[in-house]
Design a protein around this motif. Structure first.
Motif, PDB file in Angstrom:
ATOM      1  N   VAL A   1     -32.820 -36.015  -7.025  1.00 30.93           N
ATOM      2  CA  VAL A   1     -31.377 -36.055  -6.764  1.00 30.93           C
ATOM      3  C   VAL A   1     -30.781 -34.649  -6.788  1.00 30.93           C
ATOM      4  CG1 VAL A   1     -29.150 -36.817  -7.662  1.00 30.93           C
ATOM      5  CG2 VAL A   1     -31.064 -38.419  -7.553  1.00 30.93           C
ATOM      6  N   ILE A   2     -31.123 -33.871  -7.806  1.00 31.23           N
ATOM      7  CA  ILE A   2     -30.554 -32.520  -7.929  1.00 31.23           C
ATOM      8  C   ILE A   2     -30.989 -31.638  -6.758  1.00 31.23           C
ATOM      9  CG2 ILE A   2     -30.547 -30.416  -9.329  1.00 31.23           C
ATOM     10  CD1 ILE A   2     -30.792 -32.240 -11.792  1.00 31.23           C
ATOM     11  N   TRP A   3     -32.276 -31.669  -6.436  1.00 31.28           N
ATOM     12  CA  TRP A   3     -32.805 -30.816  -5.370  1.00 31.28           C
ATOM     13  C   TRP A   3     -32.227 -31.204  -4.005  1.00 31.28           C
ATOM     14  CZ3 TRP A   3     -35.244 -26.508  -4.010  1.00 31.28           C
ATOM     15  CH2 TRP A   3     -35.793 -26.437  -2.734  1.00 31.28           C
ATOM     16  N   GLN A   4     -32.299 -32.493  -3.676  1.00 29.57           N
ATOM     17  CA  GLN A   4     -31.877 -32.912  -2.340  1.00 29.57           C
ATOM     18  C   GLN A   4     -30.375 -32.758  -2.144  1.00 29.57           C
ATOM     19  OE1 GLN A   4     -35.486 -33.425  -0.755  1.00 29.57           O
ATOM     20  NE2 GLN A   4     -33.585 -33.686   0.327  1.00 29.57           N
ATOM     21  N   LEU A   5     -29.594 -33.029  -3.168  1.00 23.88           N
ATOM     22  CA  LEU A   5     -28.156 -32.886  -3.019  1.00 23.88           C
ATOM     23  C   LEU A   5     -27.770 -31.416  -2.837  1.00 23.88           C
ATOM     24  CD1 LEU A   5     -25.519 -34.427  -2.911  1.00 23.88           C
ATOM     25  CD2 LEU A   5     -25.321 -34.167  -5.399  1.00 23.88           C
ATOM     26  N   GLY A   6     -28.382 -30.531  -3.640  1.00 19.81           N
ATOM     27  CA  GLY A   6     -28.095 -29.110  -3.491  1.00 19.81           C
ATOM     28  C   GLY A   6     -28.512 -28.578  -2.130  1.00 19.81           C
ATOM     29  N   LEU A   7     -29.734 -28.941  -1.701  1.00 17.63           N
ATOM     30  CA  LEU A   7     -30.226 -28.496  -0.396  1.00 17.63           C
ATOM     31  C   LEU A   7     -29.368 -29.052   0.731  1.00 17.63           C
ATOM     32  CD1 LEU A   7     -32.498 -27.095   1.267  1.00 17.63           C
ATOM     33  CD2 LEU A   7     -33.705 -29.291   1.222  1.00 17.63           C
ATOM     34  N   GLY A   8     -28.993 -30.327   0.620  1.00 18.60           N
ATOM     35  CA  GLY A   8     -28.201 -30.953   1.673  1.00 18.60           C
ATOM     36  C   GLY A   8     -26.837 -30.313   1.848  1.00 18.60           C
ATOM     37  N   LEU A   9     -26.182 -29.972   0.745  1.00 17.58           N
ATOM     38  CA  LEU A   9     -24.869 -29.347   0.838  1.00 17.58           C
ATOM     39  C   LEU A   9     -24.954 -27.949   1.449  1.00 17.58           C
ATOM     40  CD1 LEU A   9     -23.338 -30.482  -2.582  1.00 17.58           C
ATOM     41  CD2 LEU A   9     -22.761 -31.325  -0.293  1.00 17.58           C
TER      42      LEU A   9
ATOM     43  N   GLU B   1     -24.403 -31.362  18.911  1.00 17.95           N
ATOM     44  CA  GLU B   1     -24.693 -32.693  18.387  1.00 17.95           C
ATOM     45  C   GLU B   1     -25.642 -32.624  17.198  1.00 17.95           C
ATOM     46  OE1 GLU B   1     -25.713 -35.443  21.487  1.00 17.95           O
ATOM     47  OE2 GLU B   1     -23.628 -35.465  22.169  1.00 17.95           O
ATOM     48  N   LEU B   2     -26.568 -31.659  17.206  1.00 16.94           N
ATOM     49  CA  LEU B   2     -27.461 -31.485  16.064  1.00 16.94           C
ATOM     50  C   LEU B   2     -26.679 -31.046  14.828  1.00 16.94           C
ATOM     51  CD1 LEU B   2     -30.300 -31.448  14.882  1.00 16.94           C
ATOM     52  CD2 LEU B   2     -30.582 -29.124  15.778  1.00 16.94           C
ATOM     53  N   ALA B   3     -25.692 -30.182  15.003  1.00 17.24           N
ATOM     54  CA  ALA B   3     -24.865 -29.740  13.873  1.00 17.24           C
ATOM     55  C   ALA B   3     -24.138 -30.917  13.229  1.00 17.24           C
ATOM     56  CB  ALA B   3     -23.865 -28.680  14.331  1.00 17.24           C
ATOM     57  N   ILE B   4     -23.667 -31.847  14.033  1.00 20.16           N
ATOM     58  CA  ILE B   4     -23.005 -33.046  13.493  1.00 20.16           C
ATOM     59  C   ILE B   4     -23.978 -33.855  12.645  1.00 20.16           C
ATOM     60  CG2 ILE B   4     -21.958 -35.256  14.113  1.00 20.16           C
ATOM     61  CD1 ILE B   4     -20.833 -33.877  16.618  1.00 20.16           C
ATOM     62  N   LEU B   5     -25.195 -34.041  13.146  1.00 21.50           N
ATOM     63  CA  LEU B   5     -26.200 -34.784  12.391  1.00 21.50           C
ATOM     64  C   LEU B   5     -26.506 -34.109  11.057  1.00 21.50           C
ATOM     65  CD1 LEU B   5     -28.725 -35.681  15.260  1.00 21.50           C
ATOM     66  CD2 LEU B   5     -27.245 -37.269  14.017  1.00 21.50           C
ATOM     67  N   ILE B   6     -26.639 -32.790  11.076  1.00 21.38           N
ATOM     68  CA  ILE B   6     -26.962 -32.064   9.845  1.00 21.38           C
ATOM     69  C   ILE B   6     -25.853 -32.237   8.811  1.00 21.38           C
ATOM     70  CG2 ILE B   6     -27.301 -29.749   8.857  1.00 21.38           C
ATOM     71  CD1 ILE B   6     -28.660 -28.984  11.512  1.00 21.38           C
ATOM     72  N   ARG B   7     -24.599 -32.103   9.238  1.00 24.02           N
ATOM     73  CA  ARG B   7     -23.479 -32.185   8.289  1.00 24.02           C
ATOM     74  C   ARG B   7     -23.423 -33.540   7.589  1.00 24.02           C
ATOM     75  NH1 ARG B   7     -20.402 -29.619  12.591  1.00 24.02           N
ATOM     76  NH2 ARG B   7     -20.093 -27.413  12.126  1.00 24.02           N
ATOM     77  N   PHE B   8     -23.656 -34.603   8.326  1.00 25.41           N
ATOM     78  CA  PHE B   8     -23.547 -35.938   7.735  1.00 25.41           C
ATOM     79  C   PHE B   8     -24.818 -36.352   6.989  1.00 25.41           C
ATOM     80  CE2 PHE B   8     -19.987 -36.391  10.662  1.00 25.41           C
ATOM     81  CZ  PHE B   8     -19.098 -37.164   9.923  1.00 25.41           C
ATOM     82  N   LEU B   9     -25.986 -36.088   7.584  1.00 25.67           N
ATOM     83  CA  LEU B   9     -27.211 -36.691   7.072  1.00 25.67           C
ATOM     84  C   LEU B   9     -27.847 -35.938   5.916  1.00 25.67           C
ATOM     85  CD1 LEU B   9     -28.941 -37.895  10.361  1.00 25.67           C
ATOM     86  CD2 LEU B   9     -27.753 -39.250   8.657  1.00 25.67           C
ATOM     87  N   LEU B  10     -27.853 -34.609   5.963  1.00 23.97           N
ATOM     88  CA  LEU B  10     -28.614 -33.862   4.967  1.00 23.97           C
ATOM     89  C   LEU B  10     -28.182 -34.147   3.531  1.00 23.97           C
ATOM     90  CD1 LEU B  10     -31.021 -31.901   5.445  1.00 23.97           C
ATOM     91  CD2 LEU B  10     -29.754 -32.465   7.509  1.00 23.97           C
ATOM     92  N   PRO B  11     -26.881 -34.180   3.212  1.00 21.63           N
ATOM     93  CA  PRO B  11     -26.518 -34.526   1.823  1.00 21.63           C
ATOM     94  C   PRO B  11     -26.920 -35.941   1.424  1.00 21.63           C
ATOM     95  CG  PRO B  11     -24.694 -33.398   2.922  1.00 21.63           C
ATOM     96  CD  PRO B  11     -25.693 -33.746   3.984  1.00 21.63           C
ATOM     97  N   SER B  12     -26.962 -36.871   2.387  1.00 24.82           N
ATOM     98  CA  SER B  12     -27.294 -38.259   2.057  1.00 24.82           C
ATOM     99  C   SER B  12     -28.761 -38.442   1.714  1.00 24.82           C
ATOM    100  CB  SER B  12     -26.931 -39.182   3.232  1.00 24.82           C
ATOM    101  OG  SER B  12     -27.849 -39.063   4.302  1.00 24.82           O
ATOM    102  N   TYR B  13     -29.589 -37.423   1.969  1.00 29.78           N
ATOM    103  CA  TYR B  13     -31.010 -37.561   1.674  1.00 29.78           C
ATOM    104  C   TYR B  13     -31.309 -37.547   0.180  1.00 29.78           C
ATOM    105  CZ  TYR B  13     -31.797 -36.831   6.658  1.00 29.78           C
ATOM    106  OH  TYR B  13     -31.789 -36.949   8.028  1.00 29.78           O
ATOM    107  N   ALA B  14     -30.323 -37.186  -0.665  1.00 33.15           N
ATOM    108  CA  ALA B  14     -30.503 -37.331  -2.109  1.00 33.15           C
ATOM    109  C   ALA B  14     -30.692 -38.800  -2.460  1.00 33.15           C
ATOM    110  CB  ALA B  14     -29.306 -36.742  -2.854  1.00 33.15           C
ATOM    111  N   ALA B  15     -29.871 -39.667  -1.862  1.00 37.59           N
ATOM    112  CA  ALA B  15     -29.999 -41.109  -2.089  1.00 37.59           C
ATOM    113  C   ALA B  15     -31.243 -41.661  -1.419  1.00 37.59           C
ATOM    114  CB  ALA B  15     -28.757 -41.827  -1.575  1.00 37.59           C
ATOM    115  N   LEU B  16     -31.543 -41.185  -0.197  1.00 36.41           N
ATOM    116  CA  LEU B  16     -32.754 -41.637   0.488  1.00 36.41           C
ATOM    117  C   LEU B  16     -33.994 -41.279  -0.315  1.00 36.41           C
ATOM    118  CD1 LEU B  16     -34.230 -42.800   2.939  1.00 36.41           C
ATOM    119  CD2 LEU B  16     -34.026 -40.561   4.040  1.00 36.41           C
ATOM    120  N   GLY B  17     -34.004 -40.097  -0.935  1.00 32.48           N
ATOM    121  CA  GLY B  17     -35.139 -39.675  -1.756  1.00 32.48           C
ATOM    122  C   GLY B  17     -35.372 -40.596  -2.933  1.00 32.48           C
TER     123      GLY B  17
END
Length: 452
Positions: free
Chosen positions: A323-331, A353-369
């Motif tokens: 959680v700590i790693w993925q949330l920090g990396l995603g932000l 369009e890739l920038a939009i995906l990065i902004r929304f998805l990367l922080p959510s990978y803490a929960a996916l992890g």
């Protein structure tokens, strides 16, 4: 591995030693796949979109091999935890033989059905022409890569994560060196274009397979006798772990097919951006993926020894790290989204369009992890059916419905990205609830079980 008396600091150091080689290996392996796509993006939108259409079927092969790898790690580590070394050797030989045959059959089937399947995914005539030249060598690369992966699983089951991690780095470097030569050519030798990326991967994995075979030959981890008897004895146990694990691993490719078919309605540029985003997703999840490889053998030994206190301590530590790693990396990556998209894509529309995906998805990978780690632990701890159901819930209750809601209520790439992110968050919360519920009564779960 019976470590219930270890201090939290000692446990953390051991987890670090087990995980960091795999993290570096996963980063290098997935990094070269991302660089593959970045090179292909320089060929134009059409080749990148064609490669993106193949991702769901490539993930299908990976799902089967990962499911079998989970069974390898679970059964062998449990046998070692119970002191059954001869059985562990027989299991190792069986899985290498059966795994090679199973992936070969799957590759042939996927070659035969390529045209109707890619049409169903939304590929037009020009994309099908691009795919036709690429799909054959890509299937060969997938088969050789699966053989290498099964070998890595043996090392992980025996507690050796350093060699697989080193080999992943080596094969990645070979692929990176070959990519520009085979895709674009050099001097008087013309490049192969999109198929060149697949041939580079074939050569890299083949080199890794040779080195892997030499190292396995020096280890006493395989057996040549008693395999038919072991197959009769352990076939049910292997199917009981591998079957649900493979079904669970096959759900993401099915989900990816449905997602790609939806994205295809937004146009070729959207498909290309989605493909790059998928590659970036796997790279950003490198620590989670490394833990799903390094932690299950450890948990399996604890399972074999009946050490549930250690299981709980390991999982709490691993989930906290994820959680700590993925949330920090995603932000951080969300803040840098325009620059990251610029590095990966040449087309301005794809970059946006890739920038939009990065902004929304990367922080959510803490929960996916969290969800990925809980599913992996469930397979190692003797709950493959529950792990499979958790995977199904993640995709078909959380992810895909939220994807549909995002497109319906918001529309475009923004709606797609927002829906996918919401689905990841819901899946993480669901997995956390399930883990706490199951682990609140571990002794009752373990009572009466054997390690087969």
């Amino acid at each position: 591995m019976h470590l219930s008396t270890d201090s939290p600091q000692s446990l953390g150091r051991t987890l670090w030693r087990q995980t960091w080689p795999m993290a570096i290996g996963v980063l290098s392996l997935l990094g070269f796949q991302l660089v593959d796509s970045a090179f292909i993006a320089r060929l134009g939108t059409a080749p990148l979109a064609a490669q993106s259409f193949t991702f769901p079927l490539s993930f299908l092969i990976i799902g089967v091999q990962v499911g079998m790898g989970i069974a390898i790690a679970a059964l062998i580590s449990r046998a070692l935890g119970a002191g059954e070394e001869q059985r562990a050797r027989r299991l190792g030989s069986l899985v290498l033989l059966l795994g090679a045959a199973a992936i070969a059959v799957l590759a042939v089937v996927l070659w035969l059905v390529q045209t109707p399947v890619f049409r169903l995914l939304g590929a037009d005539a020009s994309a099908l022409a691009e795919i036709a030249d690429y799909w054959g060598p890509q299937l060969l690369a997938s088969w050789v890569g699966a053989l290498v992966y099964f070998g890595y699983s043996l090392f992980r089951a025996h507690g050796d994560t350093t060699f697989p991690g080193t080999m992943m780095v080596l094969t990645s470097l070979v692929n990176l060196c070959l990519d520009p030569l085979l895709i674009f050519g050099i001097g008087p030798w013309p490049g192969l274009g999109l198929p060149g990326a697949a041939w580079a991967t074939v050569i890299a994995f083949a080199a890794g397979l040779v080195l892997l075979a030499r190292r396995l030959a020096s280890r006493n981890w395989l057996a040549g006798e008693g395999l038919s008897g072991e197959l009769r004895t352990s076939g049910g146990a292997f199917a009981g772990v591998a079957g649900p694990a493979m079904i669970g691993q096959l759900m993401p490719p099915l989900s990816a097919m449905l997602a790609v078919s939806v994205v295809a309605q937004l146009g070729q540029t959207a498909v290309a951006a989605w493909g790059l985003g998928s590659r970036l997703e796997t790279v950003s999840l490198m620590v989670v993926l490394a833990m799903t490889m390094s932690l299950p053998p450890w948990l399996g030994r604890c399972y074999g020894a009946g050490d549930w206190v250690q299981v709980q301590r390991l999982m709490r530590l691993a989930l906290r790290v994820v959680v700590i790693w993925q949330l920090g990396l995603g932000l951080v990556m969300a803040l840098l989204a325009p620059w990251i998209a610029g590095l990966l894509a040449g087309n301005p529309e794809i970059r946006g369009e890739l920038a939009i995906l990065i902004r929304f998805l990367l922080p959510s990978y803490a929960a996916l992890g969290v969800c990925m780690l809980v599913v992996s632990a469930g397979n190692a701890l003797g709950w493959p059916m529950r792990a499979m159901l958790m995977s199904a819930a993640r995709l078909f209750i959380c992810y895909l419905p939220c994807l549909w809601l995002g497109i319906t209520l918001v529309g475009g790439m923004t709606g797609l990205a927002a829906g996918a992110a919401l689905g990841n968050v819901l899946a993480g919360l669901l997995a956390w609830w399930w883990f706490n519920k199951v682990m609140s009564r571990p002794k009752r779960q373990y009572a009466g079980r054997n390690i087969s």
